[in-house]
Design a protein around this motif. Structure first.
Motif, PDB file in Angstrom:
ATOM      1  N   UNK A  82      26.846  29.249  20.525  1.00  0.00           N
ATOM      2  CA  UNK A  82      28.063  29.875  21.048  1.00  0.00           C
ATOM      3  C   UNK A  82      27.963  30.078  22.555  1.00  0.00           C
ATOM      4  N   UNK A  83      29.096  30.380  23.164  1.00  0.00           N
ATOM      5  CA  UNK A  83      29.189  30.653  24.602  1.00  0.00           C
ATOM      6  C   UNK A  83      28.286  31.823  25.002  1.00  0.00           C
ATOM      7  N   UNK A  84      28.102  32.792  24.100  1.00  0.00           N
ATOM      8  CA  UNK A  84      27.369  34.010  24.438  1.00  0.00           C
ATOM      9  C   UNK A  84      25.896  33.984  24.039  1.00  0.00           C
ATOM     10  N   UNK A  85      25.451  32.947  23.376  1.00  0.00           N
ATOM     11  CA  UNK A  85      24.057  32.844  22.957  1.00  0.00           C
ATOM     12  C   UNK A  85      23.176  32.638  24.182  1.00  0.00           C
ATOM     13  N   UNK A  86      22.018  33.276  24.196  1.00  0.00           N
ATOM     14  CA  UNK A  86      21.102  33.090  25.323  1.00  0.00           C
ATOM     15  C   UNK A  86      19.666  33.045  24.850  1.00  0.00           C
ATOM     16  N   UNK A  87      18.811  32.618  25.758  1.00  0.00           N
ATOM     17  CA  UNK A  87      17.389  32.499  25.456  1.00  0.00           C
ATOM     18  C   UNK A  87      16.594  32.803  26.725  1.00  0.00           C
ATOM     19  N   UNK A  88      15.474  33.474  26.549  1.00  0.00           N
ATOM     20  CA  UNK A  88      14.554  33.772  27.645  1.00  0.00           C
ATOM     21  C   UNK A  88      13.209  33.168  27.281  1.00  0.00           C
ATOM     22  N   UNK A  89      12.744  32.218  28.083  1.00  0.00           N
ATOM     23  CA  UNK A  89      11.443  31.581  27.860  1.00  0.00           C
ATOM     24  C   UNK A  89      10.539  31.903  29.038  1.00  0.00           C
ATOM     25  N   UNK A  90       9.257  32.057  28.766  1.00  0.00           N
ATOM     26  CA  UNK A  90       8.297  32.319  29.832  1.00  0.00           C
ATOM     27  C   UNK A  90       7.038  31.494  29.620  1.00  0.00           C
ATOM     28  N   UNK A  91       6.535  30.955  30.707  1.00  0.00           N
ATOM     29  CA  UNK A  91       5.250  30.253  30.720  1.00  0.00           C
ATOM     30  C   UNK A  91       4.406  30.966  31.768  1.00  0.00           C
ATOM     31  N   UNK A  92       3.161  31.238  31.423  1.00  0.00           N
ATOM     32  CA  UNK A  92       2.254  31.882  32.380  1.00  0.00           C
ATOM     33  C   UNK A  92       1.174  30.901  32.789  1.00  0.00           C
ATOM     34  N   UNK A  93       0.802  30.982  34.043  1.00  0.00           N
ATOM     35  CA  UNK A  93      -0.275  30.127  34.570  1.00  0.00           C
ATOM     36  C   UNK A  93      -1.112  31.006  35.488  1.00  0.00           C
ATOM     37  N   UNK A  94      -2.229  31.481  34.983  1.00  0.00           N
ATOM     38  CA  UNK A  94      -3.026  32.441  35.746  1.00  0.00           C
ATOM     39  C   UNK A  94      -2.208  33.708  35.905  1.00  0.00           C
TER      40      UNK A  94
END
Length: 160
Positions: A98-110
């Motif tokens: 949907x228009x309102x769907x969201x996602x937060x992704x994170x990658x860590x490096x050190x």
């Protein structure tokens, strides 16, 4: 079921997974870049400005950058990518129903961090940005009243 409760549940599960994997001992990069496409709508520019301003208010150096190039995780640096308009989307599944769907992704490096904010549409992308700020400890009480912590609190402070 609305997308916000599902997204909050997924965010909570990600925080719990981070806490259980020993990532609670987290140091935040002192310098951040907020990246958006030069093709982004004006509303996304305002959102990027808000992200940089709130990160700065939490004692971190932050700048807004317009780019269409690939953004990689860099040691000792933070980057927030407002995906869309030519910038890559989610680091995982980019399906957004949907228009309102969201996602937060994170990658860590050190001690570096790459955060990718993705949405099913313009509104979903904005929801991702402000939900990420909320996860860092920022609170929005009224359009003219907010609370900004002295330092970000996600996920280390949430693991206690």
């Amino acid at each position: 079921m609305s997308s916000q409760p599902v997204a909050r549940l997924l965010l909570a599960l990600a925080i719990v997974a981070g806490c259980q994997s020993g990532e609670a001992e987290r140091s935040w990069p002192g310098r951040w870049t907020v990246v958006l496409s030069p093709e982004a709508p004006r509303a996304m520019g305002w959102t990027a400005d808000d992200l940089a301003r709130y990160l700065g208010a939490m004692g971190l150096a932050a700048e807004r950058v317009e780019s269409t190039g690939e953004v990689r995780c860099r040691r000792d640096r933070g980057a927030v990518v407002l995906s869309g308009d030519g910038l890559p989307g989610s680091l995982l599944d980019t399906t957004a129903p949907t228009e309102q769907t969201f996602r937060i992704d994170e990658v860590r490096c050190g001690s570096g961090s790459l955060v990718v904010l993705t949405g099913g549409g313009l509104l979903g992308r904005q929801y991702a940005a402000y939900e990420w700020l909320h996860a860092l400890g920022v609170r929005f009480f009224h359009p003219e009243e907010d609370f900004v912590p002295a330092a970000p609190s996600w996920p280390a402070d949430m693991c206690r």
